[in-house]
Design an enzyme around this catalytic site. Structure first.
Site, PDB file in Angstrom:
ATOM      1  N   HIS A   1      35.483  67.326  51.669  1.00 42.46           N
ATOM      2  CA  HIS A   1      34.678  68.397  52.261  1.00 42.46           C
ATOM      3  C   HIS A   1      33.793  67.902  53.398  1.00 42.46           C
ATOM      4  O   HIS A   1      33.161  68.711  54.095  1.00 42.46           O
ATOM      5  CB  HIS A   1      33.806  69.042  51.178  1.00 42.46           C
ATOM      6  CG  HIS A   1      33.649  70.522  51.355  1.00 42.46           C
ATOM      7  ND1 HIS A   1      33.799  71.146  52.583  1.00 42.46           N
ATOM      8  CD2 HIS A   1      33.361  71.511  50.473  1.00 42.46           C
ATOM      9  CE1 HIS A   1      33.612  72.449  52.444  1.00 42.46           C
ATOM     10  NE2 HIS A   1      33.336  72.692  51.161  1.00 42.46           N
TER      11      HIS A   1
ATOM     12  N   ASP B   1      37.221  71.974  55.747  1.00 41.01           N
ATOM     13  CA  ASP B   1      36.561  73.133  55.138  1.00 41.01           C
ATOM     14  C   ASP B   1      37.599  74.009  54.440  1.00 41.01           C
ATOM     15  O   ASP B   1      38.814  73.796  54.556  1.00 41.01           O
ATOM     16  CB  ASP B   1      35.781  73.932  56.185  1.00 41.01           C
ATOM     17  CG  ASP B   1      36.647  74.367  57.360  1.00 41.01           C
ATOM     18  OD1 ASP B   1      37.827  74.698  57.135  1.00 41.01           O
ATOM     19  OD2 ASP B   1      36.152  74.357  58.505  1.00 41.01           O
TER      20      ASP B   1
END
Length: 475
Positions: free
Chosen positions: A446, A450
């Protein structure tokens, strides 16, 4: 008269001066002679000293050290010796096979000579830079002394022959054959080999035991602790109670997994899962399977999925990248090197198919079959399990649908495939039909990826797998 007196005085002074000069010259001559004598003595001493050290050694023992085999490996486990004490070896002859935490590597000799000592037994750990064997290197310059050296060497070999009984005889074979031999307590030296260079094949072991190949897969593991069987009832299974705990060292591929998964836990993971209706893919694979078999290639779903993944990475190259150690730069990889997680007798390994973007589906299938065979035999090299940029894990061949895969650093994403299930689904006219459903789970870093990017990649892959004919447009 006074003039004569002055001249006599001058002459006397000149005589005294010349006497002093003669004395000085005589002293200098004596010093020069002494220096020559001392120089001659030193020269003679030096010559005699050099003459004393001109004898040469016919044979010398060289410690053959384990060199650096790359990838940051600092220790290995000795899996098999191809030589024993007293054997003659030449350059590039196989010395032993070692197992690192990443791959199996065959060590070859750098010298011509006779093996004088083995520093490790099988299954012991050897450190990089430390000696593996001692090799007596032969000096070919003195031919007159070679015969006497050979006689002395023969005497040493004869003396050591008595000690060879204490050493286990090493034979050429595969890890799977060794596993069967350990389970049945079979001495490999008693098995008649039929393979190349005296290698014992699995068929040789099974013929020695008088069993078939199916029975060899249900042999009890001899490495487990002896257990006591406690019968409960005739209708129930027997319960085994372990007598004591076991402590097993972490080594080989397990050690590699410990290191990589420890690093992986530093990555903030997020998950994304989806269902694909792969009914058309199942039909296409059944057709392609027959064509591939005619070309001598075993064909499964994975080559198609790998190629579709590569096409998806072309659309979203951020998924084929890595983050540098300082988390300051993103490195976009030019090639799609896709790793495929495999369950092997040595544990979980991830061999890599390189440059997938430039290969056909049939070429991917052929390379995948080769890697699977090498993985089963424990013959994967460092080059075949390194350099991956994206990983796929097919847990569906074992069972299960959804999972949460762990990213393999320094990659930024991984996909896990569940098993294909036949389930009821509604069609466009609300009629129930039979559908083949593939579940897939993604994990992404992350810090770099995304959720929207991961969803878009999944949609690309979903379109290719639900409509496999669209692959033709982008190949």
């Amino acid at each position: 008269m006074s003039y004569l007196m002055r001249k006599c005085v001058v002459n006397l002074k000149n005589v005294n001066r010349w006497s002093s000069v003669c004395v000085v010259m005589r002293n200098e001559r004596q010093r020069s002679q002494s220096a020559c004598i001392l120089k001659r003595e030193i020269t003679n001493a030096t010559i005699s000293h050099r003459t004393f050290h001109t004898s040469s050694i016919l044979n010398k023992s060289v410690a053959f050290k384990l060199s650096d085999i790359g990838e940051g490996i600092r220790e290995v486990v000795i899996k098999e010796w191809f030589v024993k004490v007293g054997d003659k070896v030449q350059q590039f002859d196989n010395i032993c096979e070692v197992q690192s935490d990443k791959a199996a590597v065959t060590i070859t000799s750098r010298y011509d000579g006779v093996v004088k000592r083995l520093y490790h037994e099988v299954d012991q750990t050897a450190l990089v830079g430390q000696p593996l064997v001692d090799i007596e290197v032969e000096d070919g310059e003195d031919e007159g002394s070679s015969s006497s050296s050979d006689e002395e060497q023969a005497q040493v070999s004869t003396k050591q022959a008595a000690d060879e009984k204490a050493q286990k005889v090493k034979v050429l074979t595969t890890p799977s054959v060794r596993r069967i031999a350990a389970q049945f307590n079979v001495d490999l030296s008693t098995v008649k080999p039929t393979g190349k260079n005296g290698r014992i094949l699995k068929e040789d072991m099974l013929a020695h035991l008088n069993i078939d190949s199916d029975a060899s897969n249900i042999v009890p593991d001899a490495t487990t602790v002896k257990a006591v069987e406690i019968p409960v009832t005739k209708a129930q299974a027997k319960v085994e109670v372990l007598l004591e705990d076991r402590v097993v060292p972490v080594s080989g591929f397990t050690k590699a997994m410990v290191k990589s998964m420890t690093e992986a836990m530093k990555i903030p993971h997020f998950g994304y899962s989806e269902e694909y209706d792969v009914t058309k893919l199942v039909e296409a694979r059944d057709l392609l399977k027959t064509i591939a078999l005619e070309r001598g290639v075993k064909f499964s779903y994975m080559p198609i999925i790998i190629k579709a993944t590569s096409l998806g990475l072309t659309q979203l190259p951020i998924l084929n990248s890595s983050l540098d150690s300082n988390c300051e730069h993103i490195i976009y990889k030019a090639n799609h090197n896709i790793g495929v997680a495999m369950d092997t007798p040595n544990g979980l390994v991830v061999p890599v198919i390189k440059n997938v973007q430039n290969k056909t589906i049939l070429e991917i299938a052929s390379e995948l079959n080769s890697l699977q065979e090498k993985g089963t035999k424990g013959q994967l090299g460092l080059a075949e399990i390194s350099g991956g940029t994206f990983t796929l894990s097919n847990i569906g061949i074992i069972g299960g649908t959804y999972t949460k895969p762990v990213i393999l650093p320094p990659q930024v994403a991984i996909g896990a495939l569940g098993k294909i299930q036949v389930l009821p689904r509604f069609d466009s006219e609300s009629n129930i039909r039979k559908a083949h459903i593939l579940t897939i789970s993604f994990s992404a870093d992350h810090r770099v990826i995304d959720g929207v990017t991961m969803a878009r990649f999944s949609n690309y892959l979903k379109n290719y797998l639900e409509n496999p004919t669209t692959l033709l447009l982008d190949l």
